[in-house]
Design a protein around this motif. Structure first.
Motif, PDB file in Angstrom:
ATOM      1  N   LYS A 264      39.112 -24.379  44.983  1.00  0.00           N
ATOM      2  CA  LYS A 264      38.082 -23.666  44.225  1.00  0.00           C
ATOM      3  C   LYS A 264      36.706 -24.321  44.301  1.00  0.00           C
ATOM      4  O   LYS A 264      35.687 -23.626  44.319  1.00  0.00           O
ATOM      5  CB  LYS A 264      38.515 -23.525  42.758  1.00  0.00           C
ATOM      6  CG  LYS A 264      39.776 -22.680  42.569  1.00  0.00           C
ATOM      7  CD  LYS A 264      39.621 -21.295  43.205  1.00  0.00           C
ATOM      8  CE  LYS A 264      40.875 -20.455  43.020  1.00  0.00           C
ATOM      9  NZ  LYS A 264      40.775 -19.153  43.736  1.00  0.00           N
ATOM     10  N   VAL A 265      36.662 -25.636  44.343  1.00  0.00           N
ATOM     11  CA  VAL A 265      35.359 -26.298  44.419  1.00  0.00           C
ATOM     12  C   VAL A 265      34.662 -25.940  45.726  1.00  0.00           C
ATOM     13  O   VAL A 265      33.455 -25.655  45.753  1.00  0.00           O
ATOM     14  CB  VAL A 265      35.519 -27.831  44.292  1.00  0.00           C
ATOM     15  CG1 VAL A 265      34.204 -28.524  44.595  1.00  0.00           C
ATOM     16  CG2 VAL A 265      35.985 -28.198  42.898  1.00  0.00           C
ATOM     17  N   VAL A 266      35.412 -25.942  46.820  1.00  0.00           N
ATOM     18  CA  VAL A 266      34.855 -25.560  48.120  1.00  0.00           C
ATOM     19  C   VAL A 266      34.428 -24.094  48.097  1.00  0.00           C
ATOM     20  O   VAL A 266      33.325 -23.742  48.543  1.00  0.00           O
ATOM     21  CB  VAL A 266      35.883 -25.797  49.245  1.00  0.00           C
ATOM     22  CG1 VAL A 266      35.357 -25.259  50.575  1.00  0.00           C
ATOM     23  CG2 VAL A 266      36.200 -27.283  49.368  1.00  0.00           C
ATOM     24  N   LEU A 267      35.292 -23.228  47.569  1.00  0.00           N
ATOM     25  CA  LEU A 267      34.984 -21.798  47.505  1.00  0.00           C
ATOM     26  C   LEU A 267      33.733 -21.537  46.676  1.00  0.00           C
ATOM     27  O   LEU A 267      32.848 -20.773  47.084  1.00  0.00           O
ATOM     28  CB  LEU A 267      36.178 -21.052  46.906  1.00  0.00           C
ATOM     29  CG  LEU A 267      36.005 -19.548  46.700  1.00  0.00           C
ATOM     30  CD1 LEU A 267      35.835 -18.836  48.037  1.00  0.00           C
ATOM     31  CD2 LEU A 267      37.191 -18.968  45.934  1.00  0.00           C
TER      32      LEU A 267
ATOM     33  N   GLY B 197      20.788 -14.538  38.764  1.00  0.00           N
ATOM     34  CA  GLY B 197      22.004 -13.930  38.227  1.00  0.00           C
ATOM     35  C   GLY B 197      23.269 -14.553  38.802  1.00  0.00           C
ATOM     36  O   GLY B 197      24.255 -14.752  38.094  1.00  0.00           O
ATOM     37  N   VAL B 198      23.234 -14.884  40.095  1.00  0.00           N
ATOM     38  CA  VAL B 198      24.386 -15.517  40.747  1.00  0.00           C
ATOM     39  C   VAL B 198      24.665 -16.888  40.127  1.00  0.00           C
ATOM     40  O   VAL B 198      25.819 -17.250  39.878  1.00  0.00           O
ATOM     41  CB  VAL B 198      24.141 -15.648  42.265  1.00  0.00           C
ATOM     42  CG1 VAL B 198      25.201 -16.541  42.908  1.00  0.00           C
ATOM     43  CG2 VAL B 198      24.151 -14.274  42.923  1.00  0.00           C
ATOM     44  N   VAL B 199      23.614 -17.660  39.869  1.00  0.00           N
ATOM     45  CA  VAL B 199      23.787 -18.988  39.280  1.00  0.00           C
ATOM     46  C   VAL B 199      24.397 -18.886  37.885  1.00  0.00           C
ATOM     47  O   VAL B 199      25.338 -19.614  37.540  1.00  0.00           O
ATOM     48  CB  VAL B 199      22.441 -19.741  39.217  1.00  0.00           C
ATOM     49  CG1 VAL B 199      22.610 -21.075  38.492  1.00  0.00           C
ATOM     50  CG2 VAL B 199      21.900 -19.981  40.615  1.00  0.00           C
TER      51      VAL B 199
ATOM     52  N   ILE C 225      31.852 -18.581  35.134  1.00  0.00           N
ATOM     53  CA  ILE C 225      33.223 -18.353  35.626  1.00  0.00           C
ATOM     54  C   ILE C 225      33.825 -19.542  36.365  1.00  0.00           C
ATOM     55  O   ILE C 225      34.999 -19.499  36.742  1.00  0.00           O
ATOM     56  CB  ILE C 225      33.271 -17.113  36.550  1.00  0.00           C
ATOM     57  CG1 ILE C 225      32.528 -17.385  37.860  1.00  0.00           C
ATOM     58  CG2 ILE C 225      32.720 -15.887  35.844  1.00  0.00           C
ATOM     59  CD1 ILE C 225      32.671 -16.268  38.880  1.00  0.00           C
ATOM     60  N   SER C 226      33.048 -20.596  36.604  1.00  0.00           N
ATOM     61  CA  SER C 226      33.537 -21.699  37.434  1.00  0.00           C
ATOM     62  C   SER C 226      33.542 -23.045  36.709  1.00  0.00           C
ATOM     63  O   SER C 226      32.627 -23.853  36.867  1.00  0.00           O
ATOM     64  CB  SER C 226      32.694 -21.807  38.719  1.00  0.00           C
ATOM     65  OG  SER C 226      33.139 -22.893  39.509  1.00  0.00           O
ATOM     66  N   PRO C 227      34.592 -23.338  35.941  1.00  0.00           N
ATOM     67  CA  PRO C 227      34.694 -24.666  35.318  1.00  0.00           C
ATOM     68  C   PRO C 227      34.819 -25.780  36.351  1.00  0.00           C
ATOM     69  O   PRO C 227      34.389 -26.913  36.107  1.00  0.00           O
ATOM     70  CB  PRO C 227      35.959 -24.559  34.464  1.00  0.00           C
ATOM     71  CG  PRO C 227      36.734 -23.412  35.029  1.00  0.00           C
ATOM     72  CD  PRO C 227      35.710 -22.460  35.564  1.00  0.00           C
ATOM     73  N   ALA C 228      35.402 -25.470  37.530  1.00  0.00           N
ATOM     74  CA  ALA C 228      35.540 -26.484  38.584  1.00  0.00           C
ATOM     75  C   ALA C 228      34.176 -26.959  39.053  1.00  0.00           C
ATOM     76  O   ALA C 228      33.984 -28.158  39.332  1.00  0.00           O
ATOM     77  CB  ALA C 228      36.333 -25.920  39.756  1.00  0.00           C
ATOM     78  N   MET C 229      33.199 -26.052  39.119  1.00  0.00           N
ATOM     79  CA  MET C 229      31.862 -26.442  39.532  1.00  0.00           C
ATOM     80  C   MET C 229      31.166 -27.233  38.435  1.00  0.00           C
ATOM     81  O   MET C 229      30.494 -28.240  38.702  1.00  0.00           O
ATOM     82  CB  MET C 229      31.031 -25.199  39.900  1.00  0.00           C
ATOM     83  CG  MET C 229      29.639 -25.501  40.391  1.00  0.00           C
ATOM     84  SD  MET C 229      29.609 -26.527  41.887  1.00  0.00           S
ATOM     85  CE  MET C 229      30.300 -25.379  43.078  1.00  0.00           C
ATOM     86  N   ARG C 230      31.342 -26.840  37.184  1.00  0.00           N
ATOM     87  CA  ARG C 230      30.705 -27.558  36.078  1.00  0.00           C
ATOM     88  C   ARG C 230      31.236 -28.986  35.949  1.00  0.00           C
ATOM     89  O   ARG C 230      30.519 -29.891  35.558  1.00  0.00           O
ATOM     90  CB  ARG C 230      30.924 -26.806  34.758  1.00  0.00           C
ATOM     91  CG  ARG C 230      30.307 -25.424  34.695  1.00  0.00           C
ATOM     92  CD  ARG C 230      30.214 -24.942  33.271  1.00  0.00           C
ATOM     93  NE  ARG C 230      31.506 -24.901  32.586  1.00  0.00           N
ATOM     94  CZ  ARG C 230      32.308 -23.843  32.573  1.00  0.00           C
ATOM     95  NH1 ARG C 230      31.944 -22.741  33.211  1.00  0.00           N
ATOM     96  NH2 ARG C 230      33.455 -23.872  31.923  1.00  0.00           N
TER      97      ARG C 230
END
Length: 418
Positions: free
Chosen positions: A233-236, A399-401, A407-412
């Motif tokens: 998910k981090v890569v995606l 808006g994308v950011v 929706i992305s806890p992995a990125m946070r």
């Protein structure tokens, strides 16, 4: 053996490997030549058509083969020796550059209808897209075979810096050479630059092949990279964030028309505008070589892309050359953060036997977003108007950011230190 802690604190660690220095020259020379070539082609097509949609078609002509062939190219790259594949790509670019030199020479195309010349330019750009489908995964895979894993983050910073230096110098000198030498002689210089990576590749030894079929079918081998990216998910998330930001927030492809019709400047100023993004990105990358992004890189990535979107909105609304230049400069500084974090994630998370396929997926969804974004910008400019289309793209980036943050806890929670 080098101590990992010492390597981590040494900003020049990877530069002490002789083959990596050749690799950096290859990275620089390739993007320098291709960026200058793309800039010259943009200026030539704009001179022939004065049409934003025609400029957008340049990006579409390259992105179609780059996307369609990428899965096959990544599979082939993993199964073949990387240095040899890069040699073939460079030779292909030399042949394509020679063809573009002839098409931009008025004496060579005298008597040929403008439409035919334009279509032949698009065709050669299309062939360049085929070469690029192999270039990106082979290039990405080669670096991991030159430097040890403990240096991946450091090597990614210098590799991205070399890429950005080329991206900065190519458009800037492209504009200067168009101004002083004319379009066709500038294109001949592009062909000459391709000789540098040819020489450096000869100086690098062939590398081992890590591919292991393990009884998998051709279809499984072909789609393995996509499945890996989907599950990681981090890569995606990093790929998706970068892809949509560049797709909707990239205004560079419209610069020839902005320069002539909005800012009312010539080819010299166009070259500076074209290079502003890369200058800013390069500045950031040199800073990050000494101050790596270790703490909360995911949040910093989101903030950087958000700021990038704001800069694009400012650029779209600007009628001042200086304001436009600084908006692009700052957008490049913020983009540099995104590039380094994404490249480090890819290098650290990707298994050796899948680097070609994962890099091919990255090329499809991130690398190709520049060219697809060029087509999108041209289409939206024709539909909405030039300035509204760029402002709209910047708003979509914001808006994308925001969506990615939600929706992305992995990125946070991303932690490159771990």
């Amino acid at each position: 053996m080098d101590n990992p802690a010492t390597i981590k604190n040494d900003p020049y660690a990877s530069l002490r490997i002789p083959e990596f220095n050749y690799y950096l020259v290859i990275r620089f020379a390739l993007v320098f030549a291709l960026a200058m070539q793309f800039t010259i082609v943009e200026w030539k097509v704009n001179a022939l058509t004065h049409d934003a949609f025609a400029l957008g078609l340049i990006g579409l002509a390259e992105v179609i083969p780059a996307v369609l062939i990428a899965p096959f190219a990544g599979h082939i790259v993993d199964k073949r020796e990387k240095r040899g594949l890069l040699l073939l790509c460079v030779i292909a670019y030399i042949i394509i550059g020679t063809g573009l030199f002839l098409l931009t020479w008025d004496k060579a195309v005298e008597g040929i209808p403008t439409k035919w010349v334009l279509n032949m330019v698009y065709f050669l750009v299309f062939l360049g897209g085929i070469a690029r489908a192999f270039l990106s995964p082979a290039n990405f895979s080669l670096m991991a075979l030159i430097v040890p894993r403990t240096m991946y983050a450091n090597a990614s910073t210098w590799s991205s810096s070399a890429w950005q230096i080329g991206g900065m110098a190519g458009p800037a000198l492209g504009g200067l050479f168009i101004y002083f030498l004319g379009i066709h002689w500038s294109m001949l210089l592009v062909v000459g630059v391709f000789l540098a990576p040819l020489y450096c590749l000869i100086r690098i030894k062939p590398k081992p092949i890590h591919y292991k079929a393990q009884g998998e079918s051709f279809l499984d081998g072909l789609t393995k990279g996509m499945r890996f990216v989907w599950k990681t998910k981090v890569v995606l998330n990093a790929m998706a964030l970068d892809m949509f930001a560049v797709l909707f927030g990239g205004a560079v492809s419209m610069l020839p028309i902005f320069a002539t019709d909005v800012l009312h400047v010539g080819s010299l100023e166009f070259g500076f505008l074209r290079a502003a993004v890369a200058v800013g990105s390069l500045t950031t990358m040199f800073v990050l070589a000494y101050k790596p992004l270790v703490y909360h890189p995911g949040l910093k990535l989101l903030a950087a892309v958000f700021g990038f979107g704001l800069c694009i909105i400012v650029f779209g609304l600007s009628t001042s050359f200086l304001l436009s230049f600084f908006a692009l400069l700052i957008s490049g500084m913020l983009d540099g953060i995104s590039v380094i974090i994404r490249q480090t994630i890819l290098q650290l998370k990707t298994p050796d036997d899948m680097r070609g396929r994962v890099a091919a997926v990255s090329s499809m969804f991130v690398g190709s977003s520049n060219e697809l974004g060029a087509f999108e910008s041209g289409f939206m400019a024709r539909w909405m108007g030039l300035v509204p289309s760029v402002v709209f793209g910047g708003c979509v980036t914001l808006g994308v950011v925001i969506t990615t943050y939600i929706i992305s806890p992995a990125m946070r929670k991303l932690d490159l230190k771990a």
